[in-house]
Design a protein around this motif. Structure first.
Motif, PDB file in Angstrom:
ATOM      1  N   SER A   1      34.053  23.304  39.583  1.00 15.07           N
ATOM      2  CA  SER A   1      34.601  23.898  38.348  1.00 15.07           C
ATOM      3  C   SER A   1      33.911  25.222  38.024  1.00 15.07           C
ATOM      4  O   SER A   1      34.555  26.196  37.636  1.00 15.07           O
ATOM      5  N   VAL A   2      32.573  25.228  38.161  1.00 14.85           N
ATOM      6  CA  VAL A   2      31.817  26.433  37.802  1.00 14.85           C
ATOM      7  C   VAL A   2      32.088  27.559  38.795  1.00 14.85           C
ATOM      8  O   VAL A   2      32.217  28.730  38.410  1.00 14.85           O
ATOM      9  N   ALA A   3      32.213  27.208  40.089  1.00 17.24           N
ATOM     10  CA  ALA A   3      32.523  28.228  41.102  1.00 17.24           C
ATOM     11  C   ALA A   3      33.868  28.887  40.764  1.00 17.24           C
ATOM     12  O   ALA A   3      34.009  30.112  40.842  1.00 17.24           O
ATOM     13  N   GLU A   4      34.834  28.082  40.361  1.00 10.91           N
ATOM     14  CA  GLU A   4      36.146  28.605  39.991  1.00 10.91           C
ATOM     15  C   GLU A   4      36.038  29.481  38.736  1.00 10.91           C
ATOM     16  O   GLU A   4      36.628  30.566  38.672  1.00 10.91           O
ATOM     17  N   MET A   5      35.252  29.019  37.762  1.00 13.89           N
ATOM     18  CA  MET A   5      35.079  29.775  36.520  1.00 13.89           C
ATOM     19  C   MET A   5      34.432  31.143  36.799  1.00 13.89           C
ATOM     20  O   MET A   5      34.856  32.167  36.256  1.00 13.89           O
ATOM     21  N   LEU A   6      33.438  31.132  37.684  1.00 12.68           N
ATOM     22  CA  LEU A   6      32.773  32.392  38.052  1.00 12.68           C
ATOM     23  C   LEU A   6      33.769  33.332  38.725  1.00 12.68           C
ATOM     24  O   LEU A   6      33.838  34.528  38.393  1.00 12.68           O
ATOM     25  N   HIS A   7      34.551  32.785  39.656  1.00  9.38           N
ATOM     26  CA  HIS A   7      35.539  33.597  40.376  1.00  9.38           C
ATOM     27  C   HIS A   7      36.543  34.216  39.396  1.00  9.38           C
ATOM     28  O   HIS A   7      36.850  35.408  39.470  1.00  9.38           O
ATOM     29  N   GLN A   8      37.020  33.403  38.472  1.00  6.02           N
ATOM     30  CA  GLN A   8      38.007  33.892  37.502  1.00  6.02           C
ATOM     31  C   GLN A   8      37.394  34.929  36.552  1.00  6.02           C
ATOM     32  O   GLN A   8      38.068  35.866  36.134  1.00  6.02           O
ATOM     33  N   SER A   9      36.122  34.741  36.190  1.00 12.21           N
ATOM     34  CA  SER A   9      35.504  35.698  35.265  1.00 12.21           C
ATOM     35  C   SER A   9      35.328  37.058  35.951  1.00 12.21           C
ATOM     36  O   SER A   9      35.487  38.107  35.327  1.00 12.21           O
ATOM     37  N   LEU A  10      35.016  37.035  37.258  1.00 10.62           N
ATOM     38  CA  LEU A  10      34.910  38.299  37.997  1.00 10.62           C
ATOM     39  C   LEU A  10      36.297  38.941  38.139  1.00 10.62           C
ATOM     40  O   LEU A  10      36.429  40.171  38.070  1.00 10.62           O
ATOM     41  N   ASP A  11      37.285  38.111  38.306  1.00  9.01           N
ATOM     42  CA  ASP A  11      38.653  38.604  38.403  1.00  9.01           C
ATOM     43  C   ASP A  11      39.089  39.245  37.076  1.00  9.01           C
ATOM     44  O   ASP A  11      39.683  40.332  37.063  1.00  9.01           O
ATOM     45  N   ALA A  12      38.770  38.584  35.962  1.00  7.18           N
ATOM     46  CA  ALA A  12      39.101  39.134  34.635  1.00  7.18           C
ATOM     47  C   ALA A  12      38.377  40.464  34.426  1.00  7.18           C
ATOM     48  O   ALA A  12      38.947  41.419  33.879  1.00  7.18           O
ATOM     49  N   PHE A  13      37.117  40.536  34.886  1.00  9.53           N
ATOM     50  CA  PHE A  13      36.355  41.793  34.778  1.00  9.53           C
ATOM     51  C   PHE A  13      37.002  42.882  35.627  1.00  9.53           C
ATOM     52  O   PHE A  13      37.173  44.023  35.177  1.00  9.53           O
ATOM     53  N   ALA A  14      37.394  42.527  36.855  1.00  4.09           N
ATOM     54  CA  ALA A  14      37.999  43.513  37.775  1.00  4.09           C
ATOM     55  C   ALA A  14      39.304  44.062  37.214  1.00  4.09           C
ATOM     56  O   ALA A  14      39.559  45.261  37.272  1.00  4.09           O
ATOM     57  N   ARG A  15      40.113  43.180  36.646  1.00  3.15           N
ATOM     58  CA  ARG A  15      41.433  43.585  36.137  1.00  3.15           C
ATOM     59  C   ARG A  15      41.397  44.001  34.681  1.00  3.15           C
ATOM     60  O   ARG A  15      42.431  44.338  34.112  1.00  3.15           O
ATOM     61  N   GLN A  16      40.195  43.885  34.065  1.00  6.02           N
ATOM     62  CA  GLN A  16      40.051  44.143  32.631  1.00  6.02           C
ATOM     63  C   GLN A  16      41.096  43.352  31.847  1.00  6.02           C
ATOM     64  O   GLN A  16      41.825  43.901  31.014  1.00  6.02           O
ATOM     65  N   ASP A  17      41.126  42.077  32.132  1.00  7.72           N
ATOM     66  CA  ASP A  17      42.121  41.186  31.526  1.00  7.72           C
ATOM     67  C   ASP A  17      41.458  40.368  30.405  1.00  7.72           C
ATOM     68  O   ASP A  17      40.803  39.356  30.646  1.00  7.72           O
ATOM     69  N   GLY A  18      41.631  40.848  29.169  1.00  9.84           N
ATOM     70  CA  GLY A  18      40.981  40.228  28.017  1.00  9.84           C
ATOM     71  C   GLY A  18      41.485  38.819  27.720  1.00  9.84           C
ATOM     72  O   GLY A  18      40.709  37.947  27.342  1.00  9.84           O
ATOM     73  N   ASP A  19      42.789  38.599  27.906  1.00  8.72           N
ATOM     74  CA  ASP A  19      43.364  37.271  27.614  1.00  8.72           C
ATOM     75  C   ASP A  19      42.807  36.219  28.558  1.00  8.72           C
ATOM     76  O   ASP A  19      42.472  35.109  28.152  1.00  8.72           O
ATOM     77  N   LYS A  20      42.721  36.599  29.817  1.00  8.24           N
ATOM     78  CA  LYS A  20      42.168  35.689  30.817  1.00  8.24           C
ATOM     79  C   LYS A  20      40.702  35.377  30.479  1.00  8.24           C
ATOM     80  O   LYS A  20      40.272  34.213  30.546  1.00  8.24           O
ATOM     81  N   ALA A  21      39.956  36.409  30.100  1.00  6.11           N
ATOM     82  CA  ALA A  21      38.544  36.238  29.750  1.00  6.11           C
ATOM     83  C   ALA A  21      38.402  35.278  28.574  1.00  6.11           C
ATOM     84  O   ALA A  21      37.524  34.420  28.553  1.00  6.11           O
ATOM     85  N   LEU A  22      39.303  35.407  27.620  1.00  4.07           N
ATOM     86  CA  LEU A  22      39.277  34.562  26.426  1.00  4.07           C
ATOM     87  C   LEU A  22      39.438  33.082  26.786  1.00  4.07           C
ATOM     88  O   LEU A  22      38.724  32.216  26.262  1.00  4.07           O
ATOM     89  N   LYS A  23      40.351  32.809  27.704  1.00  2.00           N
ATOM     90  CA  LYS A  23      40.571  31.414  28.136  1.00  2.00           C
ATOM     91  C   LYS A  23      39.320  30.842  28.789  1.00  2.00           C
ATOM     92  O   LYS A  23      39.011  29.662  28.620  1.00  2.00           O
ATOM     93  N   LEU A  24      38.617  31.687  29.543  1.00  2.00           N
ATOM     94  CA  LEU A  24      37.420  31.217  30.254  1.00  2.00           C
ATOM     95  C   LEU A  24      36.315  30.806  29.292  1.00  2.00           C
ATOM     96  O   LEU A  24      35.563  29.868  29.549  1.00  2.00           O
ATOM     97  N   ILE A  25      36.224  31.529  28.174  1.00  2.00           N
ATOM     98  CA  ILE A  25      35.170  31.223  27.201  1.00  2.00           C
ATOM     99  C   ILE A  25      35.364  29.816  26.650  1.00  2.00           C
ATOM    100  O   ILE A  25      34.415  29.052  26.515  1.00  2.00           O
ATOM    101  N   ALA A  26      36.613  29.472  26.373  1.00  8.22           N
ATOM    102  CA  ALA A  26      36.894  28.129  25.868  1.00  8.22           C
ATOM    103  C   ALA A  26      36.570  27.080  26.938  1.00  8.22           C
ATOM    104  O   ALA A  26      36.122  25.975  26.645  1.00  8.22           O
ATOM    105  N   TYR A  27      36.788  27.456  28.211  1.00  6.80           N
ATOM    106  CA  TYR A  27      36.573  26.540  29.324  1.00  6.80           C
ATOM    107  C   TYR A  27      35.104  26.120  29.455  1.00  6.80           C
ATOM    108  O   TYR A  27      34.797  25.035  29.962  1.00  6.80           O
ATOM    109  N   ASP A  28      34.197  26.987  28.983  1.00  9.42           N
ATOM    110  CA  ASP A  28      32.764  26.692  29.097  1.00  9.42           C
ATOM    111  C   ASP A  28      32.381  25.396  28.377  1.00  9.42           C
ATOM    112  O   ASP A  28      31.447  24.712  28.779  1.00  9.42           O
ATOM    113  N   GLU A  29      33.129  25.048  27.339  1.00  7.89           N
ATOM    114  CA  GLU A  29      32.831  23.797  26.613  1.00  7.89           C
ATOM    115  C   GLU A  29      33.086  22.570  27.477  1.00  7.89           C
ATOM    116  O   GLU A  29      32.349  21.581  27.388  1.00  7.89           O
TER     117      GLU A  29
END
Lengths: 239, 239
Positions: free
Chosen positions: A134-162
């Motif tokens: 799960s964490v490997a996927e979360m890390l991958h997605q967070s780097l992807d959100a950073f690369a694409r500057q995708d704020g909505d995607k980043a927002l979903k990831l923050i909730a996922y941390d719980e």
């Protein structure tokens, strides 16, 4: 004021930094993957290689910090652009810390396999396997959100941390039960516990990267705020 | 180029930031102290107060980050001055993380005392007491080195972190023995273990503050380098 020429130079310089940060991100992802493979297999040679390769991550951190400073001094960015550079600097720090946590996992794998060479270790890996993926996927997605500057995607990831934090707590409870039932597993259970803790921290850093991405995209510092709850409330009430 | 007037303004602004960082440092020190008091006494009301007061530290972090950004945009410092601002920004991040670790200790104290109301808790506090007081002293000295911009003092603190790490490992070994001898102590021993881990991390952050101080004073990024060993070798061969 920053002229058009200087602003273009700023864009080019920033793009160079961003692509190097993503390179660092890829490196850090593969270290985490390798460290978990060591914990599963007990391959001591591979563990030593993971520990060694953290030096490359550390070198990248220092070099990238330096590039950010140079960019600021040379291009003197306005408030808006400076915010991006500063947040990128914070992403770099989080990536370095993820490298540290992976190194810790490799070190525990190294010590654990030297200590007990029995089947208990495999159960240790099994205990943390789902959390790690799960964490490997979360890390991958967070780097992807950073690369694409995708704020909505980043927002979903923050909730996922719980969810990650809950999984970690459930692992902890299971390990305590396991140790109480069979005290001979205490030492190997603690190895699994430290590995779980390191994985959970990597999740925290992935969440930080998502927060920095939102800061870059939306210009809001959402650390320590109710931004996520409010924004998700808005999304819910609009749908 | 930065004129004399602008440079004076830069100095004044930086001094304001530095004094607020030291204020934040004092706050963080007292939170750590209070959190340890909660772990000793089991005072649940005090634990809740420590957890609540972390919000103030978080607000300070966001406000100070903002002040650093404003300083850079308004005063456009040269490379040398920018280095100081960037390193000060990193000190702020470390202070916020220390606040997080103290909050963790208060949270563990809260949960632990709600769970077991017996004498085992006091032995938990005793296990980590010396480590906590060494780390509190190290944190205090690192803030002092930052305040006085004393690079030599900061250098000594970095070496001291190894002693802290050894103490932590010895606590861990003792707790494992303790749990194996009496499995009924597993749950309370793990509380002590997490508290010890949080304390050890505060030591790491104090070490980071010392490293940032050296960067400010000497202009050298000594993270991930052999700087400490080399410098101490030089001191030894000169004496």
């Amino acid at each position: 004021m920053t002229g058009e020429h200087s602003s273009k130079q700023y864009d080019t310089d920033l793009e160079t930094i961003r692509s190097k940060v993503l390179l660092m991100g890829g490196l850090v992802e593969s270290h985490f993957h390798d460290a978990m493979a060591c914990f599963r297999s007990g391959n001591i040679v591979q563990a030593a290689a993971v520990i060694k390769s953290d030096e490359e991550v550390n070198r990248l951190e220092v070099a990238l910090d330096d590039m950010c400073s140079h960019l600021i001094v040379k291009r003197q960015p306005a408030a808006n652009d400076l915010r991006t550079v500063m947040a990128t600097g914070k992403v770099i720090t989080d990536l370095e810390r993820i490298g540290d946590e992976s190194t810790k996992i490799a070190r525990i794998a190294h010590e654990a396999h030297a200590r007990h060479k029995n089947i208990a270790m495999f159960s240790g890996y099994e205990t943390v396997r789902v959390l790690a993926s799960s964490v490997a996927e979360m890390l991958h997605q967070s780097l992807d959100a950073f690369a694409r500057q995708d704020g909505d995607k980043a927002l979903k990831l923050i909730a996922y941390d719980e969810i990650i934090d809950n999984d970690f707590r459930s692992i902890m409870r299971n390990l305590i039960t396991f140790m109480m039932e069979d005290p001979s597993t205490i030492s190997s259970s603690l190895d699994a516990l430290w590995v779980a803790k390191a994985i959970e921290r990597i999740g925290d850093h992935a969440k930080n990267i998502a927060e920095h991405t939102i800061y870059i995209v939306e210009g809001k510092d959402i650390r320590h705020s109710d931004y996520v709850a409010t924004k998700q409330g808005t999304i819910a009430s609009n749908s």
